[in-house]
Motif scaffolding. Sequence first.
Motif, short mmCIF file in Angstrom:
data_model
loop_
_atom_site.label_atom_id
_atom_site.label_comp_id
_atom_site.label_asym_id
_atom_site.label_seq_id
_atom_site.Cartn_x
_atom_site.Cartn_y
_atom_site.Cartn_z
N SER A 117 40.60 68.41 48.83
CA SER A 117 40.57 67.25 48.13
C SER A 117 40.04 66.11 49.10
N VAL A 118 39.50 65.25 48.41
CA VAL A 118 38.99 63.99 49.21
C VAL A 118 39.20 62.74 48.29
N GLU A 119 39.62 61.69 49.03
CA GLU A 119 39.67 60.35 48.21
C GLU A 119 38.38 59.63 48.54
N VAL A 120 37.75 59.01 47.73
CA VAL A 120 36.71 58.18 47.93
C VAL A 120 36.66 57.25 46.85
N GLU A 121 35.65 56.04 47.19
CA GLU A 121 35.71 54.94 46.22
C GLU A 121 34.80 55.18 45.17
N ALA A 122 35.33 54.70 43.90
CA ALA A 122 34.52 55.01 42.58
C ALA A 122 33.06 54.28 42.44
N THR A 123 32.25 54.55 43.38
CA THR A 123 31.11 53.93 43.02
C THR A 123 30.28 54.64 41.86
N PRO A 124 29.21 53.73 41.48
CA PRO A 124 28.39 54.64 40.33
C PRO A 124 27.55 55.73 41.12
N LEU A 165 33.65 68.16 49.75
CA LEU A 165 34.36 69.30 49.32
C LEU A 165 33.86 70.78 50.17
N ARG A 166 34.51 71.19 50.84
CA ARG A 166 33.99 72.57 51.55
C ARG A 166 34.77 73.89 51.07
N LYS A 167 36.12 73.71 50.76
CA LYS A 167 36.82 74.89 50.34
C LYS A 167 37.62 74.64 49.01
N LEU A 168 37.93 75.72 48.55
CA LEU A 168 38.69 75.69 46.92
C LEU A 168 39.91 75.01 47.43
N ASN A 169 40.21 74.19 46.24
CA ASN A 169 41.67 73.38 46.31
C ASN A 169 41.66 72.23 47.44
N VAL A 213 29.29 68.00 38.73
CA VAL A 213 29.77 69.04 39.01
C VAL A 213 31.13 68.99 38.35
N ALA A 214 31.17 68.22 37.13
CA ALA A 214 32.45 68.21 36.71
C ALA A 214 33.35 69.44 36.12
N HIS A 215 32.73 70.56 35.83
CA HIS A 215 33.11 71.69 35.69
C HIS A 215 33.97 72.42 37.08
N LEU A 216 33.60 71.94 38.00
CA LEU A 216 34.21 72.57 39.24
C LEU A 216 35.07 71.87 39.90
N VAL A 217 35.47 70.53 39.47
CA VAL A 217 36.32 69.73 40.08
C VAL A 217 37.22 69.22 39.06
N LYS A 218 38.37 68.41 39.60
CA LYS A 218 39.46 67.62 38.84
C LYS A 218 39.33 66.33 39.62
N VAL A 219 39.68 65.58 38.89
CA VAL A 219 39.30 63.94 39.30
C VAL A 219 40.66 63.04 38.79
N ILE A 235 39.19 57.23 43.81
CA ILE A 235 39.73 58.33 43.01
C ILE A 235 39.95 59.60 44.02
N LYS A 236 40.58 60.45 43.70
CA LYS A 236 40.97 61.71 44.38
C LYS A 236 40.17 62.86 43.64
N ILE A 237 39.28 63.71 44.26
CA ILE A 237 38.47 64.63 43.78
C ILE A 237 39.00 66.07 44.47
N THR A 238 39.47 66.99 43.68
CA THR A 238 39.83 68.24 44.17
C THR A 238 38.95 69.45 43.46
#
Length: 60
Positions: free
Chosen positions: A34-41, A28-32, A50-56, A4-7
């Motif tokens: 993005s990181v790509e990580v594996e979707a582990t539990p 995530l350290r700055k606004l906008n 932090v769903a209200h702060l990020v886009k997945v 998943i890509k988290i922005t």
Amino acid sequence: MIKIKITQVKSGIDRPERQKRTLVALGLRKLNASVEVEATPQIKGMVTKVAHLVKVEELA
């Protein structure tokens, strides 16, 4: 595993310390930023907190 890509779309300023640390733990350290990580539990749980702060986005 699915990736998943988290922005970060909103600032962590004026948020509880726990949410700030969750953003840093996700890489995530700055606004906008993005990181790509594996979707582990564990990652999914962190994103939920932090769903209200990020886009997945799911990657193929």
